[in-house]
Design an enzyme around this catalytic site. Structure first.
Site, PDB file in Angstrom:
ATOM      1  N   ASP A  47       0.820  -1.224   0.000  1.00 43.60           N
ATOM      2  CA  ASP A  47       0.000   0.000   0.000  1.00 43.60           C
ATOM      3  C   ASP A  47       0.845   1.263   0.000  1.00 43.60           C
ATOM      4  O   ASP A  47       0.417   2.295  -0.512  1.00 43.60           O
ATOM      5  CB  ASP A  47      -1.015   0.014   1.158  1.00 43.60           C
ATOM      6  CG  ASP A  47      -0.411  -0.238   2.509  1.00 43.60           C
ATOM      7  OD1 ASP A  47       0.798  -0.466   2.592  1.00 43.60           O
ATOM      8  OD2 ASP A  47      -1.165  -0.203   3.501  1.00 43.60           O
TER       9      ASP A  47
HETATM   10  C1  LAN Z   1       3.495  -1.313  10.237  1.00 43.25           C
HETATM   11  C2  LAN Z   1       3.250   0.113   9.994  1.00 43.25           C
HETATM   12  C3  LAN Z   1       2.600   0.469   8.703  1.00 43.25           C
HETATM   13  C4  LAN Z   1       1.701  -0.626   8.167  1.00 43.25           C
HETATM   14  C5  LAN Z   1       0.757  -0.153   7.033  1.00 43.25           C
HETATM   15  C6  LAN Z   1       1.472   0.489   5.861  1.00 43.25           C
HETATM   16  C7  LAN Z   1      -0.213   0.910   7.581  1.00 43.25           C
HETATM   17  C8  LAN Z   1      -0.050  -1.362   6.598  1.00 43.25           C
HETATM   18  O1  LAN Z   1      -1.037  -0.994   5.676  1.00 43.25           O
HETATM   19  C9  LAN Z   1       0.856  -2.485   6.143  1.00 43.25           C
HETATM   20  C10 LAN Z   1       1.743  -2.954   7.301  1.00 43.25           C
HETATM   21  C11 LAN Z   1       2.605  -1.856   7.907  1.00 43.25           C
HETATM   22  C12 LAN Z   1       3.767  -1.571   6.986  1.00 43.25           C
HETATM   23  C13 LAN Z   1       3.210  -2.266   9.255  1.00 43.25           C
HETATM   24  C14 LAN Z   1       3.602  -3.676   9.514  1.00 43.25           C
HETATM   25  C15 LAN Z   1       4.062  -4.043  10.942  1.00 43.25           C
HETATM   26  C16 LAN Z   1       4.835  -2.937  11.613  1.00 43.25           C
HETATM   27  C17 LAN Z   1       6.091  -2.641  10.833  1.00 43.25           C
HETATM   28  C18 LAN Z   1       3.918  -1.696  11.637  1.00 43.25           C
HETATM   29  C19 LAN Z   1       2.622  -1.912  12.369  1.00 43.25           C
HETATM   30  C20 LAN Z   1       4.717  -0.741  12.481  1.00 43.25           C
HETATM   31  C21 LAN Z   1       5.401  -1.631  13.563  1.00 43.25           C
HETATM   32  C22 LAN Z   1       5.218  -3.090  13.115  1.00 43.25           C
HETATM   33  C23 LAN Z   1       6.443  -3.956  13.473  1.00 43.25           C
HETATM   34  C24 LAN Z   1       6.169  -5.391  13.161  1.00 43.25           C
HETATM   35  C25 LAN Z   1       6.814  -3.745  14.947  1.00 43.25           C
HETATM   36  C26 LAN Z   1       7.820  -4.686  15.497  1.00 43.25           C
HETATM   37  C27 LAN Z   1       7.179  -5.866  16.082  1.00 43.25           C
HETATM   38  C28 LAN Z   1       7.338  -7.135  15.672  1.00 43.25           C
HETATM   39  C29 LAN Z   1       6.263  -8.120  15.926  1.00 43.25           C
HETATM   40  C30 LAN Z   1       8.542  -7.611  14.966  1.00 43.25           C
END
Ligand code: LAN
Length: 691
Positions: free
Chosen positions: A449
């Site tokens: 996205d």
């Molecule tokens: C995010 C942040 C953004 C998010 C969107 C773009 C909004 C979504 O549409 C796709 C997935 C994504 C990129 C996403 C995936 C998982 C993340 C990176 C997070 C929620 C921000 C933090 C999280 C990450 C996994 C945190 C660390 C924790 C672990 C379990 C490894």
């Protein structure tokens, strides 16, 4: 709840000496000396994020939705930096700082100036007012994982065990049964520090990396975040990398448990997870497999397989580091990879130094202290979304906003990824040429996205405004579309970073205890909508490129979105809270193919007890996209947004907005400006001044 009352004796740094630097999409906070600070006055951006007084003028009171949106942007524009993006805090999770501080302690690296005081400050502020512990995220209840680990952080940073904050936190930790009840990721960090025994942890065998890819549970099939956490974890576990005991860790061994350390039956702690922590209990299959692995490890150790496995796991650490300019996909594997590099290549190695240098990208300084962000920022995401709202409302065309739009385009141009990862095949990565990431090009992971939102914003900026130049060539736009087309799954939907690679039953061996749905990629209505719209906008401007495939992809994705609508008319949101978020996206998708209230199913609007400007904006966006005939309801929402706007155009922070992995909240503080401005702007476009 954040507890200001226990924030007693600590001495924070001088807020006026912090500066936020940007460099090709990187955002980093630095603590200047007094002299440097005098020579370089703080900007509004720094003042805003540090909660210092900002001289934003009072604006003429908005009488229409468009004026309110205009005022909102008048304020928010102040926070755009010279590279054209909006920086922002991205905190929320409370389990990230421990990895960093433990890695610094074990490797003997000194924290940069100001960090230690401000991390302490942040943890003091976020401790639960009642019990003094910490939860999974800033609004969560106290758990063993975060209380034990954040307690360790305070102690490693020099806070005395008899400090009131430590006494209170320790009391809660003991009430919860002591640190033995920590979930596996907590057990791992404590074992690495030398305050927990490896025997008390379920195996994380690096041998997984020696298996043939064809088998369904090969780790390359996991969701990229999960895979990248278990790579360095398996390496460090595999070599039982533990810091030698020090006076301080010896004391911690006494403070963290409810019984003497030497009397703890460690092998019994493998599956001891405190109930307050557990979100996703082990399946019986997982417990059975873990039992088997404990035995199998004894054999592999003897056969000399372990050393080959460690090599294979470390090779993956390297691929990830090289593919991401030593930023890594997120903060969890970042600190684990740093520690692995320390053990494998040594403290003087180039690789280790690069790791240390780059940690700063994850650190965010706020008025309440220093936190570790959930990623190295949300630069692309926030900027691309905001720009679309401004263009839809027409605010982008107003002369006083031209400069901001040109700068936005400059950033989007700069942020697109221009090559594939150097170790693509070996590191199990997909293509990235032409993609946009969530944060910046250095981290460099394609997100479905984010690529689409970046593409949409560029298409609008270049195609719909008369005063911008064409910075992103047709060829580069085509490359972005190639990426999106490749990411569609067989059910028609789009997942987050990659397409779905493994079977769903892998969730049965989800070992993380605190998160749900993390083993493989899943398809999401939010990501799918962004892709539908990205392709739709592209098709409009470039009708000849891969036309048949684009048409078919859009059709299948819209069908997917209709398929996943729930019985009450809503869509479940995985990446922000919650139904309003996903429903906004879904309605956008349906609207783009001509489906709206009059010719499809009605959507039920669910009232929330405490109204929130962000969720109200999403709901309004959805209702307007769906062409809902209830103008009065929409008007009421718009009036609420306007009533909550401050005289200088800004909105105040309300409840936390984001979520991930079903259990952990994460802050999107820019949403209160992005989506309010967008919803007001859309309203003005459809209904004009009618209020
Ligand atoms: C995010 C942040 C953004 C998010 C969107 C773009 C909004 C979504 O549409 C796709 C997935 C994504 C990129 C996403 C995936 C998982 C993340 C990176 C997070 C929620 C921000 C933090 C999280 C990450 C996994 C945190 C660390 C924790 C672990 C379990 C490894």
């Amino acid at each position: 709840m954040p507890g200001a009352s226990i924030n007693t004796t600590h001495n924070p740094t001088d807020r006026t000496r912090w500066r936020l630097r940007v460099d090709e999409g990187k955002q980093t906070w630095h603590y200047l000396s007094e002299e440097e600070s005098k020579a370089d006055p703080q900007t509004d951006i720094e003042k805003y994020w540090l909660n210092l007084k900002l001289d934003a003028p009072e604006l003429p009171k908005a009488k229409t939705a468009l004026e309110a949106a205009g005022n909102g942007f008048e304020f928010f524009k102040r926070l755009q930096n010279e590279e054209g993006f909006w920086s922002g805090e991205y905190g929320g999770p409370m389990f990230l700082i421990p990895g960093l501080v433990i890695a610094y302690y074990v490797t003997g690296v000194k924290l940069p100036e100001g960090w230690s005081q401000e991390i302490i400050q942040y943890l003091f502020n976020k401790a639960d007012e009642e019990d003094g512990g910490w939860g999974l995220h800033i609004e969560g209840h106290s758990t063993v994982f975060r209380t034990a680990l954040n307690y360790i952080v305070l102690r490693l940073l020099g806070v005395d065990a008899e400090h009131p904050v430590c006494i209170k936190a320790r009391g809660t930790l003991h009430k919860l049964g002591g640190a033995t009840g920590a979930p596996s990721w907590g057990k791992f960090w404590m074992a690495a520090l030398g305050v927990y025994e490896w025997e008390g942890m379920n195996p994380v065998p690096p041998e997984l990396w020696l298996l043939p890819h064809i088998i369904p549970f090969h780790p390359a099939r996991y969701w990229c975040h999960t895979r990248n956490v278990y790579i360095p974890m398996s390496y460090l576990y595999g070599r039982r990398a533990t810091h030698p005991l020090t006076d301080l860790t010896r004391k911690l061994r006494e403070e963290l448990y409810t019984q003497p350390y030497d009397t703890i039956p460690w092998y019994k702690q493998r599956n001891n997870i405190c109930k307050a922590d557990e979100y996703y209990p082990h399946s019986r299959l997982l417990d059975f497999l873990n039992g088997g692995l404990v035995l199998a490890e004894k054999v592999t150790d003897r056969l000399g397989i372990r050393s080959r496995a460690l090599k294979a796991a470390y090779a993956q650490v390297k691929y990830e580091d090289e593919n991401t300019h030593y930023l890594d996909i997120g903060p969890v594997n970042k600190t684990m990879n740093m520690l692995s590099t320390f053990y494998e290549e040594g403290k003087d190695s180039e690789a280790f130094k690069r790791h240390v240098e780059n940690n700063i990208d994850f650190m965010w300084m706020s008025g309440g202290g220093m936190m570790m962000n959930g990623t190295n920022g949300s630069q692309l995401w926030d900027t691309a979304l905001l720009i679309q709202g401004l263009i839809e409302s027409g605010l982008a065309n107003e002369p006083q906003n031209h400069e901001a739009m040109k700068k936005g385009l400059m950033f989007l141009d700069n942020c697109q990824i221009r090559k594939d990862p150097p170790f693509m095949k070996e590191g199990w990565r997909d293509r990235t040429l032409g993609a946009w990431p969530f944060s910046n090009k250095w981290q460099g992971y394609t997100v479905s996205d984010c690529t689409s939102e970046g593409l949409k914003a560029v298409l609008l900026l270049q195609g719909k405004l008369s005063f911008t130049e064409k910075r992103v060539s047709d060829e580069r736009l085509n490359q972005a579309v190639d990426i999106v087309l490749d990411l569609q799954n067989s059910n028609g939907g789009f997942a987050s970073y990659e397409s779905v690679r493994g079977p769903q039953w892998l969730e049965l061996i989800n070992p993380a205890e605190v998160f749900g749905n993390i083993m493989i990629e899943y398809t999401y209505p939010e990501c799918s909508t962004a892709c539908v719209l990205g392709l739709t906008y592209f098709r409009e401007q470039r009708p000849d490129y891969r036309r048949d495939e684009i048409d078919a992809t859009i059709e299948r994705a819209v069908k997917y979105i209709l398929d996943v609508q729930r019985a009450d008319g809503s869509w479940y949101g995985s990446w922000a809270i919650c139904f309003t978020y996903a429903t906004m996206f879904a309605c956008e998708s349906l609207n783009s193919v001509g489906l709206s209230y009059s010719n499809s199913e009605a959507h039920r609007y669910v009232e929330h007890e405490n109204s929130q400007v962000v969720q109200t904006s999403w709901a309004l966006m959805a209702l307007m996209a769906a062409k809902c005939p209830d103008h009065e309801a929409i008007k009421r929402g718009i009036r609420l947004l306007m009533a909550r706007q401050k005289p200088d155009g800004q909105w105040q922070q309300e409840a936390i907005e984001g979520i991930f992995n079903h259990s952990c909240s994460i802050s999107y503080p820019n949403y209160k400006h992005i989506f309010t401005i967008w919803a007001l702007g859309r309203y003005a476009k459809i209904y004009g001044d009618d209020l």
